[in-house]
Design a protein around this motif. Structure first.
Motif, PDB file in Angstrom:
ATOM      1  N   LYS A  86      -0.359 -52.609  11.201  1.00 32.73           N
ATOM      2  CA  LYS A  86       0.395 -53.954  10.912  1.00 32.73           C
ATOM      3  C   LYS A  86       0.072 -53.946   9.268  1.00 32.73           C
ATOM      4  N   ALA A  87       1.151 -53.863   8.486  1.00 33.08           N
ATOM      5  CA  ALA A  87       1.291 -53.909   7.244  1.00 33.08           C
ATOM      6  C   ALA A  87       0.933 -55.614   6.890  1.00 33.08           C
ATOM      7  N   VAL A  88       0.403 -55.823   5.679  1.00 25.47           N
ATOM      8  CA  VAL A  88       0.269 -57.268   5.301  1.00 25.47           C
ATOM      9  C   VAL A  88       0.522 -57.277   3.897  1.00 25.47           C
ATOM     10  N   ARG A  89       1.353 -58.173   3.542  1.00 24.23           N
ATOM     11  CA  ARG A  89       1.756 -58.518   2.115  1.00 24.23           C
ATOM     12  C   ARG A  89       0.545 -59.070   1.511  1.00 24.23           C
ATOM     13  N   PRO A 104      -5.330 -58.481  16.281  1.00 23.10           N
ATOM     14  CA  PRO A 104      -6.669 -58.136  16.722  1.00 23.10           C
ATOM     15  C   PRO A 104      -6.585 -56.683  17.351  1.00 23.10           C
ATOM     16  N   ALA A 105      -5.269 -56.382  17.916  1.00 25.72           N
ATOM     17  CA  ALA A 105      -5.289 -55.052  18.573  1.00 25.72           C
ATOM     18  C   ALA A 105      -4.576 -53.863  17.599  1.00 25.72           C
ATOM     19  N   ALA A 106      -4.571 -54.082  16.458  1.00 24.46           N
ATOM     20  CA  ALA A 106      -3.906 -53.135  15.629  1.00 24.46           C
ATOM     21  C   ALA A 106      -5.163 -52.172  15.367  1.00 24.46           C
ATOM     22  N   ALA A 107      -4.765 -50.914  15.218  1.00 29.48           N
ATOM     23  CA  ALA A 107      -5.634 -49.884  14.903  1.00 29.48           C
ATOM     24  C   ALA A 107      -6.086 -49.861  13.438  1.00 29.48           C
ATOM     25  N   ALA A 108      -5.264 -50.576  12.738  1.00 25.95           N
ATOM     26  CA  ALA A 108      -5.743 -50.862  11.191  1.00 25.95           C
ATOM     27  C   ALA A 108      -4.727 -51.668  10.788  1.00 25.95           C
ATOM     28  N   LEU A 109      -4.904 -52.299   9.576  1.00 23.86           N
ATOM     29  CA  LEU A 109      -4.228 -53.089   8.578  1.00 23.86           C
ATOM     30  C   LEU A 109      -3.902 -52.457   7.349  1.00 23.86           C
ATOM     31  N   LEU A 110      -2.720 -52.500   6.934  1.00 25.07           N
ATOM     32  CA  LEU A 110      -2.255 -51.822   5.696  1.00 25.07           C
ATOM     33  C   LEU A 110      -2.057 -52.923   4.784  1.00 25.07           C
ATOM     34  N   VAL A 111      -2.612 -52.847   3.447  1.00 32.30           N
ATOM     35  CA  VAL A 111      -2.361 -53.926   2.703  1.00 32.30           C
ATOM     36  C   VAL A 111      -1.619 -53.560   1.514  1.00 32.30           C
TER      37      VAL A 111
END
Length: 188
Positions: A86-89, A104-111
Motif C-alpha cells: 500500500k502506497a502512502v503519500r 495491517p495485512a499489507a506486505a509492506a508500505l511504500l512511502v
C-alpha cells in the motif's frame, strides 16, 4: 525488464493506471512478465481500480504482488489472493503510523511524495525526516530517488527496499538502461 534484472532489481513494477506515462496494457505486461528472470518479482501497480480491472489483469499477467496507490480500503487491497503493498503519500509524521493501523495485512508500505492531484511517480522527493524510525511493517521508500541521492536516502530512512521510476528515465515513461545501472551502483 532485462536492464533492471541485470542491475540486480528484486522486483519490477507494471503500471496499470491509464493516466500514467508508464501505463502498460495487460498484453504488454504479460510479455514483460514472461521476460522476468527467476527471483525478480512482478508487481502490478494500480490507482483506484475497479475490482474487475484487477481480476482481468490477474487473469492475463503472472503477478507476484499488487501495489495500490489510491484510496483503496484494506479489504479491497487484500481481496485478490495476492500479497499487497500500500502506497502512502507522506504528508506529515502521522501518515505512516495511520497507514500501519489501517493496512495491517499489507506486505509492506511504500512511502511516496504524491499529492492530491498525482498519486505517485512525480519525481518529487519524499520528505524523509517525516518517516518514523520505529515501524511495524516493512517500508519501501520512493519519491524522487535518483543515483545521486539514493545512498543518502537509505542512510536517512533505513528502508527495507527502495522504489525508483522517474529517476531512471530518459523521458517520462522511458526507462534508461544506463540510469538503471547507475542507480543500482549507487544503491550498492
Amino acid at each position: 525488464m532485462r536492464a533492471a534484472a541485470e542491475a540486480g532489481a528484486d522486483a519490477v513494477g507494471l503500471v496499470f493506471y491509464p493516466s500514467s506515462p508508464r501505463f502498460v496494457s495487460a498484453e504488454q505486461a504479460a510479455a514483460l512478465a514472461r521476460a522476468a528472470p527467476p527471483f525478480v518479482h512482478r508487481v502490478g501497480v494500480f490507482v483506484n481500480p475497479e475490482a474487475g480491472q484487477v481480476r482481468a489483469v490477474l487473469a492475463a499477467v503472472a503477478l507476484d504482488f499488487l501495489q495500490f496507490h489510491g484510496d483503496e480500503p484494506a479489504d479491497f487491497c487484500g481481496g485478490f489472493g495476492r500479497a499487497y503493498i500500500k502506497a502512502v503519500r507522506l504528508r506529515d509524521s502521522d501518515s505512516l503510523t495511520a497507514a500501519e493501523k489501517n493496512y495491517p495485512a499489507a506486505a509492506a508500505l511504500l512511502v511516496d511524495a504524491g499529492d492530491d492531484d498525482t498519486p505517485g511517480g512525480t519525481g518529487r522527493r519524499a520528505d524523509w525526516p517525516l518517516v518514523p524510525q520505529a515501524r511495524k511493517l516493512p517500508l519501501i521508500l520512493a519519491g524522487g530517488l535518483r543515483a545521486d541521492n539514493v545512498a543518502e536516502a537509505v542512510r536517512a530512512v533505513a528502508p527495507y527496499a527502495v522504489d525508483v521510476s522517474s529517476g531512471v528515465e530518459s523521458a517520462p515513461g522511458v526507462k534508461d538502461a544506463e540510469k538503471i545501472r547507475a542507480f543500482a551502483g549507487a544503491l550498492r
